[in-house]
Design a protein around this motif. Structure first.
Motif, mmCIF file in Angstrom:
data_model
loop_
_atom_site.group_PDB
_atom_site.id
_atom_site.type_symbol
_atom_site.label_atom_id
_atom_site.label_comp_id
_atom_site.label_asym_id
_atom_site.label_seq_id
_atom_site.Cartn_x
_atom_site.Cartn_y
_atom_site.Cartn_z
ATOM 1 N N VAL A 121 0.857 -1.225 0.070
ATOM 2 C CA VAL A 121 -0.095 -0.137 -0.012
ATOM 3 C C VAL A 121 0.936 1.270 -0.084
ATOM 4 O O VAL A 121 1.660 1.583 1.100
ATOM 5 C CB VAL A 121 -0.943 -0.094 1.238
ATOM 6 C CG1 VAL A 121 -1.715 1.124 1.241
ATOM 7 C CG2 VAL A 121 -2.054 -1.143 1.125
ATOM 8 N N PHE A 122 0.775 1.953 -1.028
ATOM 9 C CA PHE A 122 1.731 3.287 -1.431
ATOM 10 C C PHE A 122 0.654 4.255 -0.640
ATOM 11 O O PHE A 122 -0.428 4.690 -1.276
ATOM 12 C CB PHE A 122 2.053 3.730 -2.683
ATOM 13 C CG PHE A 122 3.295 2.884 -3.187
ATOM 14 C CD1 PHE A 122 4.193 2.486 -2.429
ATOM 15 C CD2 PHE A 122 2.979 2.342 -4.636
ATOM 16 C CE1 PHE A 122 5.345 1.770 -3.002
ATOM 17 C CE2 PHE A 122 4.053 1.511 -4.952
ATOM 18 C CZ PHE A 122 5.219 1.430 -4.366
ATOM 19 N N ALA A 207 0.650 -3.254 -6.166
ATOM 20 C CA ALA A 207 0.682 -2.044 -5.365
ATOM 21 C C ALA A 207 -0.565 -1.171 -5.458
ATOM 22 O O ALA A 207 -1.160 -0.991 -6.573
ATOM 23 C CB ALA A 207 1.712 -1.244 -5.171
ATOM 24 N N VAL A 208 -1.300 -0.689 -4.293
ATOM 25 C CA VAL A 208 -2.477 0.456 -4.544
ATOM 26 C C VAL A 208 -1.865 1.636 -4.016
ATOM 27 O O VAL A 208 -1.064 1.629 -3.076
ATOM 28 C CB VAL A 208 -3.560 0.026 -3.750
ATOM 29 C CG1 VAL A 208 -3.287 -0.286 -2.308
ATOM 30 C CG2 VAL A 208 -4.856 0.546 -3.994
ATOM 31 N N ILE A 209 -2.373 2.813 -4.714
ATOM 32 C CA ILE A 209 -1.798 4.041 -4.298
ATOM 33 C C ILE A 209 -3.159 4.808 -3.447
ATOM 34 O O ILE A 209 -4.132 5.046 -4.267
ATOM 35 C CB ILE A 209 -1.348 4.852 -5.285
ATOM 36 C CG1 ILE A 209 -0.516 3.987 -6.171
ATOM 37 C CG2 ILE A 209 -0.793 6.067 -4.899
ATOM 38 C CD1 ILE A 209 0.446 4.742 -7.318
ATOM 39 N N LEU A 210 -2.920 5.293 -2.394
ATOM 40 C CA LEU A 210 -4.035 6.015 -1.810
ATOM 41 C C LEU A 210 -3.382 7.235 -1.183
ATOM 42 O O LEU A 210 -2.431 7.231 -0.811
ATOM 43 C CB LEU A 210 -4.416 5.036 -0.632
ATOM 44 C CG LEU A 210 -5.122 3.629 -0.781
ATOM 45 C CD1 LEU A 210 -5.125 2.833 0.553
ATOM 46 C CD2 LEU A 210 -6.274 3.760 -1.408
ATOM 47 N N GLY A 211 -4.399 8.200 -1.259
ATOM 48 C CA GLY A 211 -3.991 9.640 -0.940
ATOM 49 C C GLY A 211 -5.227 10.601 -1.295
ATOM 50 O O GLY A 211 -6.098 10.240 -1.867
ATOM 51 N N PRO A 212 -5.116 11.877 -0.870
ATOM 52 C CA PRO A 212 -5.813 12.928 -1.224
ATOM 53 C C PRO A 212 -5.626 13.537 -2.705
ATOM 54 O O PRO A 212 -4.716 12.949 -3.375
ATOM 55 C CB PRO A 212 -5.572 13.993 -0.311
ATOM 56 C CG PRO A 212 -4.174 13.693 0.016
ATOM 57 C CD PRO A 212 -3.933 12.308 -0.007
ATOM 58 N N SER A 213 -6.735 14.022 -3.202
ATOM 59 C CA SER A 213 -6.822 14.477 -4.525
ATOM 60 C C SER A 213 -5.541 15.521 -4.727
ATOM 61 O O SER A 213 -5.343 16.131 -3.614
ATOM 62 C CB SER A 213 -7.892 15.170 -4.880
ATOM 63 O OG SER A 213 -9.148 14.205 -5.162
ATOM 64 N N GLY A 214 -4.944 15.796 -5.660
ATOM 65 C CA GLY A 214 -3.789 16.517 -5.684
ATOM 66 C C GLY A 214 -2.600 15.901 -5.195
ATOM 67 O O GLY A 214 -1.588 16.748 -5.214
ATOM 68 N N GLY A 256 7.190 -2.942 -17.197
ATOM 69 C CA GLY A 256 8.656 -3.349 -16.593
ATOM 70 C C GLY A 256 8.343 -4.519 -15.358
ATOM 71 O O GLY A 256 9.205 -4.919 -14.894
ATOM 72 N N GLY A 257 7.006 -4.682 -15.458
ATOM 73 C CA GLY A 257 6.451 -5.773 -14.373
ATOM 74 C C GLY A 257 6.108 -5.043 -13.269
ATOM 75 O O GLY A 257 6.451 -3.892 -12.890
ATOM 76 N N GLY A 258 4.931 -5.870 -12.573
ATOM 77 C CA GLY A 258 4.330 -5.381 -11.431
ATOM 78 C C GLY A 258 3.133 -4.650 -11.687
ATOM 79 O O GLY A 258 2.914 -4.408 -12.855
ATOM 80 N N ILE A 259 2.031 -4.424 -10.905
ATOM 81 C CA ILE A 259 0.718 -3.935 -10.992
ATOM 82 C C ILE A 259 0.547 -2.950 -10.101
ATOM 83 O O ILE A 259 0.961 -3.020 -9.008
ATOM 84 C CB ILE A 259 0.008 -5.042 -10.910
ATOM 85 C CG1 ILE A 259 0.245 -6.297 -11.716
ATOM 86 C CG2 ILE A 259 -1.592 -4.701 -11.409
ATOM 87 C CD1 ILE A 259 0.667 -7.573 -11.148
ATOM 88 N N VAL A 260 -0.311 -1.872 -10.633
ATOM 89 C CA VAL A 260 -0.502 -0.899 -9.570
ATOM 90 C C VAL A 260 -2.041 -0.381 -9.820
ATOM 91 O O VAL A 260 -2.383 -0.594 -10.950
ATOM 92 C CB VAL A 260 0.315 0.489 -9.945
ATOM 93 C CG1 VAL A 260 0.043 0.991 -11.318
ATOM 94 C CG2 VAL A 260 0.096 1.616 -9.068
ATOM 95 N N ILE A 261 -2.622 -0.086 -8.651
ATOM 96 C CA ILE A 261 -4.200 0.120 -8.824
ATOM 97 C C ILE A 261 -4.175 1.682 -8.350
ATOM 98 O O ILE A 261 -3.742 2.049 -7.270
ATOM 99 C CB ILE A 261 -4.822 -0.740 -7.685
ATOM 100 C CG1 ILE A 261 -4.835 -2.357 -7.959
ATOM 101 C CG2 ILE A 261 -6.270 -0.062 -7.630
ATOM 102 C CD1 ILE A 261 -5.535 -3.052 -6.998
ATOM 103 N N ASP A 262 -4.448 2.475 -9.371
ATOM 104 C CA ASP A 262 -4.763 3.926 -9.057
ATOM 105 C C ASP A 262 -6.168 3.980 -8.363
ATOM 106 O O ASP A 262 -7.113 3.369 -8.785
ATOM 107 C CB ASP A 262 -4.698 4.690 -10.340
ATOM 108 C CG ASP A 262 -4.459 6.175 -10.168
ATOM 109 O OD1 ASP A 262 -4.159 6.449 -9.080
ATOM 110 O OD2 ASP A 262 -4.779 7.173 -11.071
#
Length: 365
Positions: A121-122, A207-214, A256-262
Motif C-alpha cells: 500500500v503506497f 501495489a495500491v496508491i492511496l491519498g488525497p486528490s492532488g 517493466g513488471g508489477g501491477i499498480v491500482i490507482d
C-alpha cells in the motif's frame, strides 16, 4: 497452466480454488453490476452471476473489487459471466464514516473493499497541499488501515521538489507518524524516487496508491509506466486543492513488471474491523501506557500516568495523542456497532474523555 496471467500475479497454486468448468481472470475495473477483467484471452467486460449478486446483496464485502481474482464461466451463447470471487489474500477495507463526538469519524458498519490481493500500500501524501504541510493524521489513519489489510505500507511523500528547505524535518515527522515502515520523498515529474517505488513491484507484485486528490497519484502511475496511462491535472489555483482526475479504481499492469491500482482521491476514510493496525502505528503510546501506575489508566488526569508525563515533557506531541484517541474511539465504536447497550456505554465514555481533553487543553500552558 495459465502462464499468460503470471505477470498479473496468478500462481498455479490458486487453480485448486477454481470451480469446475471455469477459468481465472483478474478484475481491472468495476462498474455497476459488471466488471472489466483480464483473462488469458485478453480484457473483457463481464456481468455478475446470480450467485454473486445474491452474495453481495447479503454482504457488500462480497462485491467484486479491483484486484480480485475471479472465476469466469462460459455461457451457451459464448459470452462469460463472473461466477465467483476467489479467496482474497489481502483486502484493503474502508468503513462507512459519519461525524461523531468531538468532530471525529465513527463507523456505520458498512464496509467497502477498495482493493484486493495487494502486496504493497503506497500512502501518497503531498509535502505541501493547499498551503499546508503533510497531514500526519491522515498518514497515521491510512497506515493503520494498510496494516489491517495484510499488505505492507510504504509512505511516499510526493511533490518533494516543493520543499527547498526543511524536507529532512518533514520526513522525520512522517517517520514518527509511521514508525517502522519505509518513508521516501518522491517527485514523479522530475523522476526522483520513482525507481525506489518501482523496486517494491519487482516480479508481479501489486501495489495500491492511496491519498488525497492532488497528491500526484496518477502522475506517479505514469512515471512508473514510463508513459501516459492516466490523465493528470494540476491543483486548482487559489485553494491549492486537487481535482478528482481519477474517478474510479483501476488495475494497471506495468511494462517493466508489477501491477499498480490507482484510486480516486480520498476525502475521508473510516476504520472497519480493528485488529493491531492502530497499535502498530502508535507503538510509542502503547509502550508508554505499559508504564502507567494503573492498568486501566485512561490517560486523562490519573496519577502516575506515563502518557501524560511524556506529553508534559514534550516527548509525546499532543497532536499524536489526539490522533490516537480518535482512532481508538473509532475502534471502540466499530466493535460496538451491533450492540446497542455497548454503543451507549461508548458514547458516555467518550463524552467524559472529550470534556476532560478540553479542560486539560485550557489548563496547559
Amino acid at each position: 497452466m495459465y502462464n499468460d496471467l503470471s505477470p498479473l500475479g496468478w500462481a498455479d497454486s490458486r487453480a485448486a480454488e477454481l470451480p469446475a468448468d471455469t477459468v481465472p481472470a483478474r478484475v481491472a475495473r468495476v462498474d455497476r453490476g459488471a466488471a472489466e477483467v483480464i483473462a488469458a484471452d485478453g480484457q473483457m467486460s463481464v456481468k455478475y452471476s446470480a450467485r454473486v449478486r445474491r452474495a453481495s446483496a447479503a454482504d457488500p464485502l462480497e462485491l467484486p473489487c479491483v484486484g480480485d481474482w475471479v472465476a469466469l464461466r462460459r455461457l451457451p451463447e459464448g459470452r462469460h459471466e463472473l461466477d465467483e470471487v476467489l479467496p482474497r489474500t489481502t483486502a484493503f477495507i474502508r468503513g462507512g464514516v459519519s461525524r461523531s463526538l468531538g468532530g471525529g469519524l465513527s463507523g456505520d458498519g458498512q464496509g467497502q473493499v477498495l482493493a484486493a490481493n495487494v502486496d504493497v500500500v503506497f500512502v501518497a501524501e503531498p509535502s505541501m497541499h493547499g498551503g499546508d504541510f503533510a497531514d500526519l493524521g491522515r498518514i497515521e489513519r491510512l497506515v493503520a488501515l494498510a496494516w489491517e489489510s495484510g499488505a505492507t505500507p510504504v509512505v511516499l511523500v510526493t511533490k518533494a521538489d516543493l520543499f527547498e528547505q526543511g524536507l529532512d524535518h518533514l520526513l522525520a515527522d512522517v517517520r514518527v507518524a509511521a514508525p517502522g515502515i519505509d518513508v521516501h520523498p518522491v517527485s514523479p515529474l522530475h523522476g526522483d524516487g520513482v525507481s525506489l517505488a518501482a523496486g517494491y513491484l519487482e516480479g508481479s507484485r501489486t501495489a495500491v496508491i492511496l491519498g488525497p486528490s492532488g497528491a500526484g497519484k496518477s502522475t506517479l502511475v505514469n512515471a512508473l509506466a514510463g508513459s501516459t496511462v492516466m490523465e493528470t491535472q494540476q491543483v486548482r489555483a487559489g485553494d491549492g486543492r486537487g481535482r478528482h482526475t481519477t474517478v474510479h479504481r483501476e488495475l494497471i499492469p506495468l511494462p517493466g513488471g508489477g501491477i499498480v491500482i490507482d484510486t480516486p482521491g480520498i476525502r475521508s476514510i473510516g476504520m472497519y474491523d480493528i485488529g493491531d493496525g492502530v497499535d502498530r502505528v502508535f507503538a510509542d503510546i502503547e509502550s508508554l501506557a505499559e508504564r502507567c501506575r494503573f492498568g486501566d489508566c485512561g490517560h486523562l488526569s490519573e496519577p502516575g500516568c506515563a502518557v501524560l508525563a511524556a506529553l508534559e515533557s514534550g516527548e509525546l506531541p499532543e497532536r499524536r495523542l489526539t490522533s490516537w484517541r480518535k482512532l481508538q474511539r473509532e475502534a471502540a465504536w466499530m466493535a460496538s456497532r451491533t450492540d446497542a447497550r455497548l454503543r451507549k456505554e461508548q458514547q458516555n465514555k467518550w463524552k467524559v474523555i472529550d470534556k476532560e481533553m478540553r479542560r486539560s487543553s485550557r489548563n496547559r500552558p
